[in-house]
Design a protein around this motif. Sequence first.
Motif, PDB file in Angstrom:
ATOM      1  N   ASN A  13     -89.371 -37.899  38.499  1.00 45.19           N
ATOM      2  CA  ASN A  13     -89.225 -37.565  39.492  1.00 45.19           C
ATOM      3  C   ASN A  13     -88.304 -35.273  39.504  1.00 45.19           C
ATOM      4  O   ASN A  13     -89.523 -34.756  39.937  1.00 45.19           O
ATOM      5  CB  ASN A  13     -87.866 -37.890  40.728  1.00 45.19           C
ATOM      6  CG  ASN A  13     -88.326 -39.352  41.586  1.00 45.19           C
ATOM      7  OD1 ASN A  13     -89.767 -38.953  41.617  1.00 45.19           O
ATOM      8  ND2 ASN A  13     -88.015 -39.655  41.427  1.00 45.19           N
ATOM      9  N   GLN A  14     -87.367 -35.937  38.143  1.00 44.36           N
ATOM     10  CA  GLN A  14     -87.351 -34.185  37.723  1.00 44.36           C
ATOM     11  C   GLN A  14     -88.469 -33.722  37.234  1.00 44.36           C
ATOM     12  O   GLN A  14     -88.923 -31.899  37.482  1.00 44.36           O
ATOM     13  CB  GLN A  14     -86.423 -34.441  36.841  1.00 44.36           C
ATOM     14  CG  GLN A  14     -84.597 -34.602  37.713  1.00 44.36           C
ATOM     15  CD  GLN A  14     -84.319 -35.211  36.302  1.00 44.36           C
ATOM     16  OE1 GLN A  14     -84.510 -35.455  35.530  1.00 44.36           O
ATOM     17  NE2 GLN A  14     -82.969 -35.378  36.998  1.00 44.36           N
ATOM     18  N   ALA A  15     -89.528 -34.051  36.429  1.00 45.85           N
ATOM     19  CA  ALA A  15     -90.476 -34.037  35.838  1.00 45.85           C
ATOM     20  C   ALA A  15     -91.939 -33.842  36.932  1.00 45.85           C
ATOM     21  O   ALA A  15     -92.067 -32.025  36.859  1.00 45.85           O
ATOM     22  CB  ALA A  15     -91.352 -34.589  34.863  1.00 45.85           C
ATOM     23  N   GLU A  16     -91.980 -34.176  38.172  1.00 48.36           N
ATOM     24  CA  GLU A  16     -93.138 -33.672  38.943  1.00 48.36           C
ATOM     25  C   GLU A  16     -92.134 -32.024  39.916  1.00 48.36           C
ATOM     26  O   GLU A  16     -92.799 -30.999  40.553  1.00 48.36           O
ATOM     27  CB  GLU A  16     -92.632 -35.032  39.755  1.00 48.36           C
ATOM     28  CG  GLU A  16     -93.738 -35.780  39.727  1.00 48.36           C
ATOM     29  CD  GLU A  16     -93.589 -36.977  40.436  1.00 48.36           C
ATOM     30  OE1 GLU A  16     -94.151 -38.064  39.728  1.00 48.36           O
ATOM     31  OE2 GLU A  16     -92.993 -36.873  41.661  1.00 48.36           O
ATOM     32  N   ASP A  17     -90.772 -32.306  39.532  1.00 55.30           N
ATOM     33  CA  ASP A  17     -90.160 -31.051  40.657  1.00 55.30           C
ATOM     34  C   ASP A  17     -90.718 -29.878  39.226  1.00 55.30           C
ATOM     35  O   ASP A  17     -91.344 -29.107  40.569  1.00 55.30           O
ATOM     36  CB  ASP A  17     -89.005 -31.211  40.983  1.00 55.30           C
ATOM     37  CG  ASP A  17     -88.581 -32.591  41.944  1.00 55.30           C
ATOM     38  OD1 ASP A  17     -87.059 -32.413  41.872  1.00 55.30           O
ATOM     39  OD2 ASP A  17     -89.750 -32.821  42.806  1.00 55.30           O
ATOM     40  N   GLU A  18     -90.107 -30.493  38.601  1.00 53.45           N
ATOM     41  CA  GLU A  18     -90.859 -28.440  37.445  1.00 53.45           C
ATOM     42  C   GLU A  18     -92.269 -28.665  37.305  1.00 53.45           C
ATOM     43  O   GLU A  18     -92.268 -27.147  37.386  1.00 53.45           O
ATOM     44  CB  GLU A  18     -89.784 -29.176  36.502  1.00 53.45           C
ATOM     45  CG  GLU A  18     -88.520 -29.631  36.024  1.00 53.45           C
ATOM     46  CD  GLU A  18     -87.478 -29.807  34.762  1.00 53.45           C
ATOM     47  OE1 GLU A  18     -88.739 -29.464  33.698  1.00 53.45           O
ATOM     48  OE2 GLU A  18     -86.968 -30.097  34.681  1.00 53.45           O
TER      49      GLU A  18
END
Length: 136
Positions: free
Chosen positions: A43-48
């Motif tokens: 999720n953090q990678a998608e947000d980034e």
Amino acid sequence: MTGMKKGAGENPFADDSSTESKTDTAPEAEEPAPEQDDEGGSNQAEDEDEKQSRQQIQIPYKFRRDGVQDGRDRVPLFLQKETKVAERDALREFEDRFEENVSLTDLREALMKVGLQHLDETEECLEEWGYGMTFD
């Protein structure tokens, strides 16, 4: 446990004197945590990735590219003399407006895009050149 390096798979809350049954259950207890971390990490990678996409959208093409040909296909362009003169005049006009050099490649693509947005006017030009004429 003595003499071994502490690793990521080791339970930091377990005693050194833990029994085999506790050791057997410790990895099972730890398995859900990495899955949860992976989900949170993805999720953090998608947000980034979304942030990077938004930043790329906000940064104009002129500043995102390495060179004027970056991200473009080469196509031959042959112009009539009066079109070439009008192109040169337009280039000078835009350089005056922007108070900086304008790439001829950028100008040509911008002119192409505007022409594609105004197909009726493009049709008129093609008709002037003889398209749509019939000799019945």
